[in-house]
Design a protein around this motif. Structure first.
Motif, PDB file in Angstrom:
ATOM      1  N   UNK A  65      18.435  -1.071  -4.915  1.00 26.71           N
ATOM      2  CA  UNK A  65      17.171  -0.597  -4.352  1.00 26.71           C
ATOM      3  C   UNK A  65      17.061  -1.105  -2.920  1.00 26.71           C
ATOM      4  N   UNK A  66      16.853  -0.195  -1.978  1.00 22.86           N
ATOM      5  CA  UNK A  66      16.753  -0.554  -0.571  1.00 22.86           C
ATOM      6  C   UNK A  66      15.437  -0.021   0.003  1.00 22.86           C
ATOM      7  N   UNK A  67      15.184  -0.349   1.281  1.00 21.71           N
ATOM      8  CA  UNK A  67      14.006   0.169   2.014  1.00 21.71           C
ATOM      9  C   UNK A  67      12.701  -0.222   1.327  1.00 21.71           C
ATOM     10  N   UNK A  68      12.647  -1.408   0.729  1.00 13.43           N
ATOM     11  CA  UNK A  68      11.455  -1.820   0.000  1.00 13.43           C
ATOM     12  C   UNK A  68      10.335  -2.185   0.977  1.00 13.43           C
ATOM     13  N   UNK A  69       9.138  -1.677   0.687  1.00  8.45           N
ATOM     14  CA  UNK A  69       8.010  -1.956   1.557  1.00  8.45           C
ATOM     15  C   UNK A  69       6.785  -1.175   1.150  1.00  8.45           C
ATOM     16  N   UNK A  70       5.800  -1.143   2.050  1.00 12.31           N
ATOM     17  CA  UNK A  70       4.524  -0.432   1.884  1.00 12.31           C
ATOM     18  C   UNK A  70       3.928  -0.708   0.503  1.00 12.31           C
ATOM     19  N   UNK A  71       3.295  -1.865   0.388  1.00 12.31           N
ATOM     20  CA  UNK A  71       2.887  -2.384  -0.914  1.00 12.31           C
ATOM     21  C   UNK A  71       1.370  -2.447  -1.057  1.00 12.31           C
ATOM     22  N   UNK A  72       0.947  -2.658  -2.301  1.00 11.99           N
ATOM     23  CA  UNK A  72      -0.458  -2.895  -2.619  1.00 11.99           C
ATOM     24  C   UNK A  72      -0.511  -3.900  -3.763  1.00 11.99           C
ATOM     25  N   UNK A  73      -1.446  -4.836  -3.685  1.00 11.70           N
ATOM     26  CA  UNK A  73      -1.639  -5.853  -4.712  1.00 11.70           C
ATOM     27  C   UNK A  73      -2.746  -5.437  -5.667  1.00 11.70           C
ATOM     28  N   UNK A  74      -2.647  -5.890  -6.919  1.00 10.98           N
ATOM     29  CA  UNK A  74      -3.689  -5.605  -7.899  1.00 10.98           C
ATOM     30  C   UNK A  74      -3.766  -6.772  -8.874  1.00 10.98           C
ATOM     31  N   UNK A  75      -5.003  -7.085  -9.316  1.00 12.21           N
ATOM     32  CA  UNK A  75      -5.220  -8.171 -10.265  1.00 12.21           C
ATOM     33  C   UNK A  75      -5.479  -7.617 -11.653  1.00 12.21           C
TER      34      UNK A  75
END
Length: 491
Positions: free
Chosen positions: A232-242
């Motif tokens: 898996x490459x180009x990992x990014x553009x994230x969002x966190x959740x609880x």
């Protein structure tokens, strides 16, 4: 265990929110309509498409969108009893689209346009006094203006303040995709930087105010695969959740490249998930959340939420008739980018698309495409079926066969693994094979190196779409089948 996406195939820029015990997630959709696919999950691993946020023409106009134009980087949040979604439409001149709904499964409101917010990747957060703050990657007269923030009236869309600069990251190019969170007494700003290719990364900073100043995490980046040996490459553009139990997770996109260097990805940016642990007041990446592998076979009637069309809604092109669906050509010019195409995403590394069609009143058939200039088609016209490759400006007939005119024809395009040594430039990410299916088996009409229907060749931000198309007149579509797995033997 090899990481697998929780939502596979061209579902980039994930944004997620939890309400009660259910998680809701949205993604970029670019030139395709309906826009902003909406998913729900009970556990962050098993996701089901619930529909689209921008589900009707009054909410979405991508008619002028070029390839990879249109809807980018949405954010979904829940505030004061309502779901809110904001995104950018780069195709209609109106920039930000803000819509809301009490029930995400119902109708979302017609959009409010944030006319004073000029940029991409808008985020939604509410200050302690209830003021809506929109953080985004700003544009100015000279180009990108970095990460900025404005207070906005959600009813009128008017900007209430001038934009103010935020933290600009750790030095990576294109700081973008900001998300702002209140965690305890602190505000955390999560961003993407490094570009959405091999340098992609997720970094984070914190401060006592949503306007900053922000202190960067000493162990940044929170997530990156640049220079890392990984499928898996180009990992990014994230969002966190609880979660309800207080634990945290992160959703982010990445690609699964294959073939010879520089490698090629064909499915677009897919959504992955991982655990998050908090150490000394900072999030740290934990184990990846990976759904079980397995083959998928879907036969449906073109009416489900998986079906989209470039620059038009499928309902503008399709009519339900006895025995199937009538797909009507949108433009008489077969070289036009406005051909009638209705398809679904390729979601697996190995896949088969099948359609039973009749073209007695037109010209059309089956396609696997990444955009209007890069695709492999099966074209039915009169008593002939042709396998046709389109690579940029070059269009080539790979093979053809005779069929009874006016009869139903079973068309198939499937993928096969690329063959060769990893050091050979001949090693493709896969091979696309087009042919006819019948009682006596399959008849191959042509095959195409899969790199020619990849992002690295075509450019842009999307992934493959497989479906039916019509260039002239009408095409009767009896049925369609998609079969996919991440193991060729299963397909």
């Amino acid at each position: 265990m090899t990481p697998r996406p929780v939502v596979p195939g061209f579902h980039p820029d994930p944004s997620v929110v939890r309400v009660g015990d259910t998680y809701w997630m949205v993604h970029s959709s670019f030139e395709y309509a309906p826009g902003v696919p909406l998913y729900r999950s009970p556990d962050l691993v098993t996701w089901e498409q619930a529909g689209h946020v921008l589900a009707r023409p009054s909410q979405l106009d991508v008619s002028a969108a070029p390839g990879s134009g249109g809807i980018t980087a949405p954010t979904i949040r829940h505030h004061d009893g309502r779901f809110w979604m904001v995104t950018t439409n780069l195709a209609d001149g109106g920039w930000q689209v803000l819509t809301s709904a009490e029930d995400p499964l119902g109708d979302w409101s017609d959009p409010v346009r944030l006319t004073g917010v000029r940029g991409i990747d808008p985020d939604l957060a509410w200050d302690d006094d209830g003021t809506l703050l929109v953080s985004y990657a700003g544009f100015g007269a000279g180009g990108p203006a970095g990460l900025v923030q404005q207070a906005v009236d959600p009813v009128t869309g008017a900007a209430l303040t001038e934009r103010r600069p935020l933290w600009q990251g750790t030095g990576g190019r294109f700081p973008e995709g900001p998300h702002l969170y209140r965690v305890g007494a602190l505000w955390y700003l999560l961003i993407a930087e490094g570009g959405t290719e091999r340098g992609h990364a997720v970094t984070i900073a914190r401060g006592h105010s949503p306007a900053g100043p922000f202190e960067p995490c000493p162990s940044n980046p929170l997530l990156t695969h640049r220079g890392v040996e990984s499928p898996v490459q180009n990992t990014g553009h994230a969002d966190l959740v609880q979660r309800p139990d207080g634990s945290w997770a992160i959703l982010f996109h990445g690609v699964r490249p294959r073939g010879a260097s520089p490698q090629f990805h064909v499915l677009g940016r897919e959504t992955f998930a991982a655990e998050v642990e908090w150490v000394d007041g900072w999030p740290r990446l934990g184990e990846w959340l990976t759904p079980p592998d397995g083959a998928v076979e879907v036969s449906d009637d073109l009416s489900g939420p998986a079906w989209v069309a470039p620059r038009r809604f499928p309902g503008e092109l399709l009519t339900r008739v006895e025995g199937g669906w009538r797909l009507t050509a949108a433009d008489p010019d077969p070289a036009s980018e406005d051909l009638a195409v209705v398809g679904r995403r390729q979601e697996h590394e190995d896949a088969l698309f099948r359609a039973v069609v009749r073209a007695s009143d037109g010209v059309g058939g089956l396609t696997v495409r990444i955009d209007a200039r890069h695709h492999l088609d099966l074209e039915v016209e009169g008593d002939r079926v042709r396998a046709v490759a389109q690579v940029g400006a070059l269009r080539s007939v790979l093979g053809e066969a005779a069929v009874p005119p006016g009869d139903d024809v079973v068309l198939e395009i499937r993928t096969l693994p690329g063959e060769g040594h990893f050091s050979s430039t001949a090693l493709a990410p896969d091979v696309l094979v087009a042919g006819l299916a019948g009682a006596g088996g399959s008849t191959e009409l042509g095959r195409l190196d899969g790199r020619y229907v990849s992002t690295e060749v075509a450019g842009g931000m999307t992934g493959r779409l497989g479906g039916v198309w019509c260039a002239r007149g009408e095409l009767l579509v009896r049925s369609t089948t998609y079969r996919g797995a991440d193991a060729p033997a299963a397909v």
